[in-house]
Design a protein around this motif. Sequence first.
Motif, PDB file in Angstrom:
ATOM      1  N   GLY A   1       5.246   1.018  12.256  1.00  0.00           N
ATOM      2  CA  GLY A   1       4.103   0.107  12.130  1.00  0.00           C
ATOM      3  C   GLY A   1       3.308   0.287  10.852  1.00  0.00           C
ATOM      4  N   ARG A   2       3.747   1.191   9.971  1.00  0.00           N
ATOM      5  CA  ARG A   2       3.037   1.352   8.705  1.00  0.00           C
ATOM      6  C   ARG A   2       4.055   1.422   7.571  1.00  0.00           C
ATOM      7  NH1 ARG A   2      -0.402   6.563   7.503  1.00  0.00           N
ATOM      8  NH2 ARG A   2      -2.202   5.705   8.604  1.00  0.00           N
ATOM      9  N   TYR A   3       3.967   0.480   6.673  1.00  0.00           N
ATOM     10  CA  TYR A   3       4.967   0.350   5.618  1.00  0.00           C
ATOM     11  C   TYR A   3       4.283   0.265   4.260  1.00  0.00           C
ATOM     12  CZ  TYR A   3       7.009  -1.169   9.973  1.00  0.00           C
ATOM     13  OH  TYR A   3       7.361  -1.232  11.286  1.00  0.00           O
TER      14      TYR A   3
ATOM     15  N   ARG B   1       0.853  -1.183   0.000  1.00  0.00           N
ATOM     16  CA  ARG B   1       0.000   0.000   0.000  1.00  0.00           C
ATOM     17  C   ARG B   1       0.888   1.230   0.000  1.00  0.00           C
ATOM     18  NH1 ARG B   1      -4.511  -1.713   4.637  1.00  0.00           N
ATOM     19  NH2 ARG B   1      -4.864  -3.778   3.734  1.00  0.00           N
TER      20      ARG B   1
ATOM     21  N   GLN C   1       1.216  -9.878   6.018  1.00  0.00           N
ATOM     22  CA  GLN C   1       0.015 -10.217   6.779  1.00  0.00           C
ATOM     23  C   GLN C   1      -0.099 -11.721   6.896  1.00  0.00           C
ATOM     24  OE1 GLN C   1      -3.424  -8.528   4.799  1.00  0.00           O
ATOM     25  NE2 GLN C   1      -3.349  -6.678   6.038  1.00  0.00           N
TER      26      GLN C   1
ATOM     27  N   PHE D   1       4.325  -4.745   3.511  1.00  0.00           N
ATOM     28  CA  PHE D   1       4.245  -5.327   4.849  1.00  0.00           C
ATOM     29  C   PHE D   1       3.726  -6.755   4.701  1.00  0.00           C
ATOM     30  CE2 PHE D   1      -0.393  -4.910   5.016  1.00  0.00           C
ATOM     31  CZ  PHE D   1      -0.604  -3.947   4.050  1.00  0.00           C
TER      32      PHE D   1
ATOM     33  N   ARG E   1     -14.447  -0.231   9.473  1.00  0.00           N
ATOM     34  CA  ARG E   1     -13.212  -0.721   8.877  1.00  0.00           C
ATOM     35  C   ARG E   1     -12.977  -0.079   7.525  1.00  0.00           C
ATOM     36  NH1 ARG E   1     -10.541  -3.764  11.582  1.00  0.00           N
ATOM     37  NH2 ARG E   1      -9.205  -4.441   9.885  1.00  0.00           N
TER      38      ARG E   1
ATOM     39  N   GLU F   1       1.294   4.063   1.412  1.00  0.00           N
ATOM     40  CA  GLU F   1       0.896   4.882   2.549  1.00  0.00           C
ATOM     41  C   GLU F   1       2.081   5.727   2.983  1.00  0.00           C
ATOM     42  OE1 GLU F   1      -2.206   3.206   5.198  1.00  0.00           O
ATOM     43  OE2 GLU F   1      -1.025   1.388   4.956  1.00  0.00           O
TER      44      GLU F   1
ATOM     45  N   GLU G   1      -3.613  -1.055  15.720  1.00  0.00           N
ATOM     46  CA  GLU G   1      -4.327  -2.291  15.404  1.00  0.00           C
ATOM     47  C   GLU G   1      -3.371  -3.402  14.976  1.00  0.00           C
ATOM     48  OE1 GLU G   1      -8.286  -2.845  13.118  1.00  0.00           O
ATOM     49  OE2 GLU G   1      -6.721  -3.704  11.856  1.00  0.00           O
ATOM     50  N   ILE G   2      -3.479  -4.516  15.668  1.00  0.00           N
ATOM     51  CA  ILE G   2      -2.677  -5.680  15.319  1.00  0.00           C
ATOM     52  C   ILE G   2      -3.333  -6.432  14.170  1.00  0.00           C
ATOM     53  CG2 ILE G   2      -2.177  -7.994  16.154  1.00  0.00           C
ATOM     54  CD1 ILE G   2      -1.290  -6.909  18.665  1.00  0.00           C
ATOM     55  N   GLY G   3      -4.626  -6.550  14.248  1.00  0.00           N
ATOM     56  CA  GLY G   3      -5.332  -7.274  13.198  1.00  0.00           C
ATOM     57  C   GLY G   3      -6.820  -7.098  13.362  1.00  0.00           C
TER      58      GLY G   3
ATOM     59  N   ARG H   1       3.364  -5.582  12.954  1.00  0.00           N
ATOM     60  CA  ARG H   1       2.695  -4.985  14.133  1.00  0.00           C
ATOM     61  C   ARG H   1       2.798  -5.929  15.333  1.00  0.00           C
ATOM     62  NH1 ARG H   1      -1.756  -1.516  12.169  1.00  0.00           N
ATOM     63  NH2 ARG H   1      -0.680  -0.292  10.575  1.00  0.00           N
TER      64      ARG H   1
ATOM     65  N   GLY I   1      -1.255  -7.889  10.927  1.00  0.00           N
ATOM     66  CA  GLY I   1       0.035  -7.435  10.423  1.00  0.00           C
ATOM     67  C   GLY I   1       1.161  -8.096  11.207  1.00  0.00           C
TER      68      GLY I   1
ATOM     69  N   ALA J   1      -7.293 -10.264   8.876  1.00  0.00           N
ATOM     70  CA  ALA J   1      -5.871 -10.213   8.557  1.00  0.00           C
ATOM     71  C   ALA J   1      -5.164  -9.528   9.705  1.00  0.00           C
ATOM     72  CB  ALA J   1      -5.644  -9.433   7.267  1.00  0.00           C
TER      73      ALA J   1
HETATM   74  P1  AMP Z   1      -6.531  -4.305   6.831  1.00  0.00           P
HETATM   75  O1  AMP Z   1      -6.174  -5.242   5.700  1.00  0.00           O
HETATM   76  O2  AMP Z   1      -6.467  -2.865   6.454  1.00  0.00           O
HETATM   77  O3  AMP Z   1      -7.807  -4.707   7.526  1.00  0.00           O
HETATM   78  O4  AMP Z   1      -5.377  -4.465   7.905  1.00  0.00           O
HETATM   79  C1  AMP Z   1      -5.185  -5.639   8.661  1.00  0.00           C
HETATM   80  C2  AMP Z   1      -3.919  -5.519   9.453  1.00  0.00           C
HETATM   81  O5  AMP Z   1      -2.796  -5.419   8.582  1.00  0.00           O
HETATM   82  C3  AMP Z   1      -3.832  -4.273  10.311  1.00  0.00           C
HETATM   83  O6  AMP Z   1      -4.434  -4.514  11.552  1.00  0.00           O
HETATM   84  C4  AMP Z   1      -2.334  -4.106  10.460  1.00  0.00           C
HETATM   85  O7  AMP Z   1      -1.847  -4.932  11.490  1.00  0.00           O
HETATM   86  C5  AMP Z   1      -1.795  -4.597   9.153  1.00  0.00           C
HETATM   87  N1  AMP Z   1      -1.510  -3.476   8.223  1.00  0.00           N
HETATM   88  C6  AMP Z   1      -2.373  -2.835   7.414  1.00  0.00           C
HETATM   89  N2  AMP Z   1      -1.733  -1.892   6.696  1.00  0.00           N
HETATM   90  C7  AMP Z   1      -0.443  -1.926   7.069  1.00  0.00           C
HETATM   91  C8  AMP Z   1       0.738  -1.202   6.696  1.00  0.00           C
HETATM   92  N3  AMP Z   1       0.710  -0.257   5.758  1.00  0.00           N
HETATM   93  N4  AMP Z   1       1.910  -1.516   7.303  1.00  0.00           N
HETATM   94  C9  AMP Z   1       1.958  -2.494   8.231  1.00  0.00           C
HETATM   95  N5  AMP Z   1       0.898  -3.218   8.613  1.00  0.00           N
HETATM   96  C10 AMP Z   1      -0.296  -2.946   8.052  1.00  0.00           C
END
Ligand code: AMP
Length: 412
Positions: A122-124, A115, A129, A127, A260, A117, A282-284, A312, A309, A307
Amino acid sequence: MTGKGLQAPRGTFDVLPEQAAQRERLLQAAREIFGLAGYRLIITPAFEDTALFERGVGKSTDIVRKEMFTFKDKGERSLTLRPEGTASVCRAYIEHGMHKLPQPVKLFYTGPFFRHERPQAGRYRQFNQIGAEAIGSDSPLVDVEVISLLSDLIEELGVPGVELRLGSLGSLDARATYLDELKSHLRSRDQELSEDVRARIEINPLRAFDSDHEGTRAVMADAPHLLDFLSEEDAEHFEQVKSYLGTASVPFTIDPTLVRGLDYYTRTIFSFVCDRLGAQSEIGGGGRYDGLIEQLGGPATPAIGWAAGIERILLALDEEVTSAGMDLFVVVPDPELITKAVALVSELRHHGLAVEMDLAGRSVKGQFKQADRVNAAHTLILEPGGTASLRNMETGDQRTVDPKAVANLIRS
Ligand code: AMP
């Protein structure tokens, strides 16, 4: 090596061997938990047709609007590095006719996601999953089983300070009435909202709950809650999920403002948050997506998944895991013994022992140093007569042995 142009791209990272042990432990624990509950591994491509995510994740989401790594292949087809896993798993379910299998079909996956972002702790941009999906049943029992998988994983790994937040979005039809209420609430105070939220009142008003913009938060504090608008059926489903979670001893708190970032959710949604993490807490999380398979062209099929991370979880664990050392380091005091050493190392590895020998022309002293560095429990010093000395590196005890007997000696 460092230098201009030789670094990993922004928002990506390398996992070095000393950091990999912890990941291995996580994946091992997850595989075990999935296996015990009958979830099987599915592997889908790292890129898909862009249309899959536009239809599956939703055109109004941040992911599709701003965060996808989309490119044209040489045949001018639009492809996208997968930003999440559920759409791909559903595509595979439809493509391979999995609705003909006994339902629900229980799957798990792990791998890299992408993504675009703004990178931070914690945001890459790439990443990893780990995720689970149970497709083909709307029973609240499935919700509880799926949620328990992540709860068990968090417990097994010992992630501290985690809370499960639970909500329900209701089914798509029932949600329409609520969304009208919410939109008129937002419209009535649109001057206080962030630009982004204001621009999306019509297409994605629920996202306003996620905003960290001060004015928006004030407006949302008085907003109506979806939980008060659930249809009788959805409310009953939610009651059963809560009750079975209690039976399964999974603690949770109800969060009426939970939403979400993906459009496909219906009914149960959930989020595991950790108080040890900063802004990205958020961990997951995940939820039901009862309309998605049909939306992607398959038969009407209820489903639920989550899912988490991997990075995370590791950040929240914040622990050092030292990798296991070697069982044995074979010390070669004389070049004439090298052939013997090579044969012995190979044989002992076939016996399942972790064995190394010097590969860099070190002196005997250097070889002992290397044995220390690789954390060898024993060293075996070969001797010209065909015997050898086995040294226990912890106690310093040393005795003469027949090299052929080493495997058994070390095991005992
Ligand atoms: P999502 O697919 O958006 O529901 O995200 C599920 C989980 O993936 C989140 O709770 C995070 O733990 C992890 N996650 C989502 N986006 C990122 C990101 N850009 N970098 C690291 N972990 C992420």
